[in-house]
Design a protein around this motif. Structure first.
Motif, PDB file in Angstrom:
ATOM      1  N   SER A  90     -23.738   6.560  36.749  1.00 18.36           N
ATOM      2  CA  SER A  90     -24.291   7.796  37.322  1.00 18.36           C
ATOM      3  C   SER A  90     -23.606   8.982  36.663  1.00 18.36           C
ATOM      4  CB  SER A  90     -24.055   7.839  38.839  1.00 18.36           C
ATOM      5  OG  SER A  90     -22.682   7.955  39.117  1.00 18.36           O
ATOM      6  N   LEU A  91     -24.303  10.111  36.670  1.00 14.46           N
ATOM      7  CA  LEU A  91     -23.737  11.340  36.113  1.00 14.46           C
ATOM      8  C   LEU A  91     -24.085  12.493  37.048  1.00 14.46           C
ATOM      9  CD1 LEU A  91     -22.433  13.147  33.981  1.00 14.46           C
ATOM     10  CD2 LEU A  91     -24.622  13.173  32.760  1.00 14.46           C
ATOM     11  N   ARG A  92     -23.044  13.176  37.516  1.00 13.35           N
ATOM     12  CA  ARG A  92     -23.254  14.381  38.327  1.00 13.35           C
ATOM     13  C   ARG A  92     -22.453  15.508  37.716  1.00 13.35           C
ATOM     14  NH1 ARG A  92     -22.944  10.176  42.049  1.00 13.35           N
ATOM     15  NH2 ARG A  92     -24.847   9.900  43.270  1.00 13.35           N
ATOM     16  N   THR A  93     -22.873  16.740  38.023  1.00 12.95           N
ATOM     17  CA  THR A  93     -22.209  17.901  37.427  1.00 12.95           C
ATOM     18  C   THR A  93     -21.689  18.821  38.521  1.00 12.95           C
ATOM     19  OG1 THR A  93     -24.374  18.950  37.299  1.00 12.95           O
ATOM     20  CG2 THR A  93     -23.568  17.882  35.290  1.00 12.95           C
ATOM     21  N   CYS A  94     -20.575  19.453  38.228  1.00  8.46           N
ATOM     22  CA  CYS A  94     -19.923  20.318  39.204  1.00  8.46           C
ATOM     23  C   CYS A  94     -19.400  21.553  38.476  1.00  8.46           C
ATOM     24  CB  CYS A  94     -18.777  19.537  39.839  1.00  8.46           C
ATOM     25  SG  CYS A  94     -17.779  20.499  40.987  1.00  8.46           S
ATOM     26  N   VAL A  95     -19.805  22.724  38.929  1.00  8.20           N
ATOM     27  CA  VAL A  95     -19.295  23.971  38.320  1.00  8.20           C
ATOM     28  C   VAL A  95     -18.729  24.865  39.409  1.00  8.20           C
ATOM     29  CG1 VAL A  95     -20.874  23.930  36.339  1.00  8.20           C
ATOM     30  CG2 VAL A  95     -21.566  25.114  38.432  1.00  8.20           C
ATOM     31  N   LEU A  96     -17.689  25.592  39.066  1.00  7.32           N
ATOM     32  CA  LEU A  96     -17.123  26.505  40.063  1.00  7.32           C
ATOM     33  C   LEU A  96     -18.049  27.694  40.270  1.00  7.32           C
ATOM     34  CD1 LEU A  96     -14.784  27.287  41.931  1.00  7.32           C
ATOM     35  CD2 LEU A  96     -13.787  28.524  39.997  1.00  7.32           C
ATOM     36  N   LEU A  97     -18.587  28.232  39.152  1.00  4.91           N
ATOM     37  CA  LEU A  97     -19.404  29.445  39.231  1.00  4.91           C
ATOM     38  C   LEU A  97     -20.786  29.190  38.640  1.00  4.91           C
ATOM     39  CD1 LEU A  97     -16.767  32.002  37.849  1.00  4.91           C
ATOM     40  CD2 LEU A  97     -17.163  31.356  40.236  1.00  4.91           C
ATOM     41  N   ASP A  98     -21.771  29.865  39.199  1.00  5.47           N
ATOM     42  CA  ASP A  98     -23.141  29.756  38.685  1.00  5.47           C
ATOM     43  C   ASP A  98     -23.710  31.165  38.538  1.00  5.47           C
ATOM     44  OD1 ASP A  98     -25.728  29.168  38.054  1.00  5.47           O
ATOM     45  OD2 ASP A  98     -26.129  27.915  39.802  1.00  5.47           O
ATOM     46  N   LYS A  99     -24.000  31.531  37.271  1.00  2.00           N
ATOM     47  CA  LYS A  99     -24.616  32.839  36.992  1.00  2.00           C
ATOM     48  C   LYS A  99     -26.104  32.587  36.751  1.00  2.00           C
ATOM     49  CE  LYS A  99     -21.443  35.362  34.112  1.00  2.00           C
ATOM     50  NZ  LYS A  99     -21.221  35.887  32.761  1.00  2.00           N
ATOM     51  N   LYS A 100     -26.836  32.405  37.826  1.00  2.78           N
ATOM     52  CA  LYS A 100     -28.234  31.969  37.726  1.00  2.78           C
ATOM     53  C   LYS A 100     -29.100  32.915  36.907  1.00  2.78           C
ATOM     54  CE  LYS A 100     -29.145  29.075  41.774  1.00  2.78           C
ATOM     55  NZ  LYS A 100     -28.962  27.863  40.966  1.00  2.78           N
ATOM     56  N   GLN A 122     -10.282  27.564  49.463  1.00  2.00           N
ATOM     57  CA  GLN A 122     -11.086  27.079  50.594  1.00  2.00           C
ATOM     58  C   GLN A 122     -12.371  26.408  50.114  1.00  2.00           C
ATOM     59  OE1 GLN A 122     -11.422  30.612  52.962  1.00  2.00           O
ATOM     60  NE2 GLN A 122      -9.506  30.193  54.056  1.00  2.00           N
ATOM     61  N   ARG A 123     -13.003  27.034  49.126  1.00  2.00           N
ATOM     62  CA  ARG A 123     -14.268  26.458  48.621  1.00  2.00           C
ATOM     63  C   ARG A 123     -14.019  25.104  47.956  1.00  2.00           C
ATOM     64  NH1 ARG A 123     -18.453  24.555  49.084  1.00  2.00           N
ATOM     65  NH2 ARG A 123     -20.204  24.822  47.682  1.00  2.00           N
ATOM     66  N   ILE A 124     -12.904  24.986  47.261  1.00  2.00           N
ATOM     67  CA  ILE A 124     -12.580  23.715  46.605  1.00  2.00           C
ATOM     68  C   ILE A 124     -12.402  22.610  47.636  1.00  2.00           C
ATOM     69  CG2 ILE A 124     -10.724  22.522  45.349  1.00  2.00           C
ATOM     70  CD1 ILE A 124     -10.613  24.923  43.471  1.00  2.00           C
ATOM     71  N   LYS A 125     -11.812  22.932  48.757  1.00  4.72           N
ATOM     72  CA  LYS A 125     -11.670  21.926  49.817  1.00  4.72           C
ATOM     73  C   LYS A 125     -13.042  21.462  50.294  1.00  4.72           C
ATOM     74  CE  LYS A 125      -7.218  23.470  51.710  1.00  4.72           C
ATOM     75  NZ  LYS A 125      -6.335  22.395  51.308  1.00  4.72           N
ATOM     76  N   SER A 126     -13.988  22.395  50.398  1.00  6.36           N
ATOM     77  CA  SER A 126     -15.311  21.966  50.882  1.00  6.36           C
ATOM     78  C   SER A 126     -16.083  21.220  49.791  1.00  6.36           C
ATOM     79  CB  SER A 126     -16.103  23.131  51.468  1.00  6.36           C
ATOM     80  OG  SER A 126     -16.423  24.068  50.504  1.00  6.36           O
ATOM     81  N   ILE A 127     -15.861  21.565  48.528  1.00  6.29           N
ATOM     82  CA  ILE A 127     -16.485  20.764  47.454  1.00  6.29           C
ATOM     83  C   ILE A 127     -15.933  19.332  47.503  1.00  6.29           C
ATOM     84  CG2 ILE A 127     -16.760  20.454  44.956  1.00  6.29           C
ATOM     85  CD1 ILE A 127     -16.544  23.497  44.655  1.00  6.29           C
ATOM     86  N   PHE A 187      -9.694  24.727  37.700  1.00 10.96           N
ATOM     87  CA  PHE A 187     -10.625  24.191  38.693  1.00 10.96           C
ATOM     88  C   PHE A 187     -10.456  22.678  38.783  1.00 10.96           C
ATOM     89  CE2 PHE A 187     -15.355  23.207  39.541  1.00 10.96           C
ATOM     90  CZ  PHE A 187     -15.156  23.180  40.908  1.00 10.96           C
ATOM     91  N   THR A 188     -10.403  22.010  37.641  1.00 13.23           N
ATOM     92  CA  THR A 188     -10.279  20.553  37.628  1.00 13.23           C
ATOM     93  C   THR A 188      -8.980  20.115  38.299  1.00 13.23           C
ATOM     94  OG1 THR A 188     -11.533  20.471  35.566  1.00 13.23           O
ATOM     95  CG2 THR A 188     -10.270  18.507  36.145  1.00 13.23           C
ATOM     96  N   SER A 189      -7.888  20.762  37.938  1.00 14.75           N
ATOM     97  CA  SER A 189      -6.609  20.284  38.485  1.00 14.75           C
ATOM     98  C   SER A 189      -6.526  20.563  39.980  1.00 14.75           C
ATOM     99  CB  SER A 189      -5.421  20.879  37.727  1.00 14.75           C
ATOM    100  OG  SER A 189      -5.297  22.243  38.002  1.00 14.75           O
ATOM    101  N   ASP A 190      -7.041  21.687  40.447  1.00  9.52           N
ATOM    102  CA  ASP A 190      -7.009  21.955  41.888  1.00  9.52           C
ATOM    103  C   ASP A 190      -7.969  21.034  42.646  1.00  9.52           C
ATOM    104  OD1 ASP A 190      -5.043  23.826  41.672  1.00  9.52           O
ATOM    105  OD2 ASP A 190      -6.369  25.564  41.781  1.00  9.52           O
ATOM    106  N   LEU A 191      -9.153  20.818  42.088  1.00 10.13           N
ATOM    107  CA  LEU A 191     -10.124  19.930  42.755  1.00 10.13           C
ATOM    108  C   LEU A 191      -9.586  18.498  42.810  1.00 10.13           C
ATOM    109  CD1 LEU A 191     -12.923  19.615  44.045  1.00 10.13           C
ATOM    110  CD2 LEU A 191     -13.883  19.319  41.749  1.00 10.13           C
TER     111      LEU A 191
END
Ligand code: IMP
Ligand code: MG
Length: 194
Positions: free
Chosen positions: A130-140, A26-31, A56-60
């Motif tokens: 342009s360069l943007r970054t995308c991560v599935l998880l963030d351990k702040k 579900q989260r991947i769909k919203s990303i 993550f890459t293949s599903d996204l």
């Protein structure tokens, strides 16, 4: 099919399940919708940090209808440890030309930030438009280097997680969800072959 009200059991080596396959999907769909609002229908080049970001890459990618190109960068992993040791190194770099391209860099998890810092510096040197970054998880809580991702799937607590591409000693990448590895399983010698 298991009954839907049964507790989720991803793997007996997990102390807890953090994210189920359904939650991730579900989260991947919203990303993907967030990406659409930024890139419109334009082409962009995905750079996936392997091995961790493969699932993550293949599903996204399958949620994206833009024309996309794909390349991968392999960075040294944690090896058989659960904490990052020293400076990550690039083992295998790009083959596509990304000059003047819109680039989306994808990783599984943003932890200390050292990996993303290293790779974004390398990519920037190749002069993308342009360069943007995308991560599935963030351990702040574990950040050591000042860097944030443009797109984040989930913020997670400071626990060592496996599954959905993330490994311990190369194991557990194939789990469809993500969970916290039991402390007694965080012992790489248990995986050594004789
Ligand atoms: P960083 O350079 O410390 O931000 O670490 C990023 C890399 O460390 C990720 O691409 C993962 O491969 C790995 N990593 C960080 N935390 C975890 C974890 O909890 N489980 C599995 N791998 C992790
Ligand atoms: Mg990784």
């Amino acid at each position: 099919m298991p009954a839907t009200n049964q507790p989720v059991q991803l793997h007996p080596d997990l102390a807890e399940v953090l994210l189920t396959e359904t939650q991730i999907r579900q989260r991947i769909k919203s990303i993907a919708r967030e990406l659409k609002s930024v890139y419109g229908d334009g082409e962009f080049t995905i750079i996936s940090l392997i091995n961790g970001a493969v699932m993550f890459t293949s599903d996204l990618m399958r949620e994206i209808d833009n024309p996309v190109r794909l390349d991968c960068i392999r960075v040294t992993s944690y090896g058989n440890k659960t904490k990052s040791a020293g400076t990550p190194q690039i083992i295998h770099s790009l083959t596509l030309d990304i000059a003047n391209r819109d680039v989306l860099l994808i990783d599984d998890i943003l932890d200390t930030g050292k990996t993303l810092k290293l790779v974004t510096a390398l990519v920037r040197d190749l002069k993308p438009r342009s360069l943007r970054t995308c991560v599935l998880l963030d351990k702040k809580a574990r950040r050591e280097v000042a860097i944030e991702a443009d797109f984040v799937g989930f913020e997670i607590p400071d626990k060592f997680v496996v599954g959905y591409g993330l490994d311990f000693a190369e194991r557990y990448r194939n789990l469809p969800g993500i969970g916290v590895l039991k402390p007694e399983k965080q012992n790489a010698s248990a995986w050594a072959t004789g």
